[in-house]
Design an enzyme around this catalytic site. Sequence first.
Site, PDB file in Angstrom:
ATOM      1  N   TYR A  33       5.505  18.372   9.813  1.00  0.00           N
ATOM      2  CA  TYR A  33       6.386  18.674   8.683  1.00  0.00           C
ATOM      3  C   TYR A  33       5.664  18.389   7.364  1.00  0.00           C
ATOM      4  CZ  TYR A  33      10.109  17.995   5.266  1.00  0.00           C
ATOM      5  OH  TYR A  33      10.883  18.053   4.124  1.00  0.00           O
ATOM      6  N   GLU A  55      19.527  17.923   4.238  1.00  0.00           N
ATOM      7  CA  GLU A  55      19.469  16.791   3.317  1.00  0.00           C
ATOM      8  C   GLU A  55      20.826  16.101   3.214  1.00  0.00           C
ATOM      9  OE1 GLU A  55      16.944  15.399   2.088  1.00  0.00           O
ATOM     10  OE2 GLU A  55      15.344  16.888   2.131  1.00  0.00           O
ATOM     11  N   TRP A  63      14.802  10.480   7.430  1.00  0.00           N
ATOM     12  CA  TRP A  63      14.540  11.916   7.519  1.00  0.00           C
ATOM     13  C   TRP A  63      14.042  12.305   8.911  1.00  0.00           C
ATOM     14  CZ3 TRP A  63      16.166  16.149   5.840  1.00  0.00           C
ATOM     15  CH2 TRP A  63      15.419  17.330   5.843  1.00  0.00           C
TER      16      TRP A  63
END
Length: 199
Positions: A33, A55, A63
């Site tokens: 990522y 988000e 995350w």
Amino acid sequence: MALCKLPTPNSQLPTPNSKRCHWCGNDPLYIKYHDKEWGKPVYDDKILFEFLVLEGAQAGLSWITILRRREGYRKAFAGFDVHKVAAFSEKAVERLMQDETIIRNRLKINSAINNAKLFIEIQKEFGSFADFIWAYLPNKRPLVNDFKNGGIPARTEISDAIAKDMKKRGFKFFGTTICYAFMQATGMVNDHVIGCVAR
């Protein structure tokens, strides 16, 4: 993965020992990522909507927790088709509350549906969500910061302004901290540290 900005045939792929921003650690998913998505400019509304959902789901969590559930979210939220998500019924909410591949938080699920409706309103008003959100930056170009090993902010005046505007429009789970993370994820700001292979 379709969302990744893949390297050209002549580009060099980062090696396992390459210098990276410290936050991605050694997790292969996080590294992928970091190298291929984080900080890369996104102007595609579908991807922008995906990150808006992800988000919002991340609020209060790490995350990496969301990244590991990304495919689950993609399936649960109709491939991030904003019109389909905006049309989700209460029955769909109950289905999502039973889906172990996503974060089963009713407020976050309902906010994703609410935000989808508002996302469409912005598209109608500005032509695209990208035109709306990127207009906050000079010439709609990414801001490239020069951080070394720390000091990356959790919010800025720009994220404050965007979050304030979106809150006024009715968006949920999109305060200034989440907004800045969204800006980093979609390349509105490039916060890769100096010397990072993905910079």
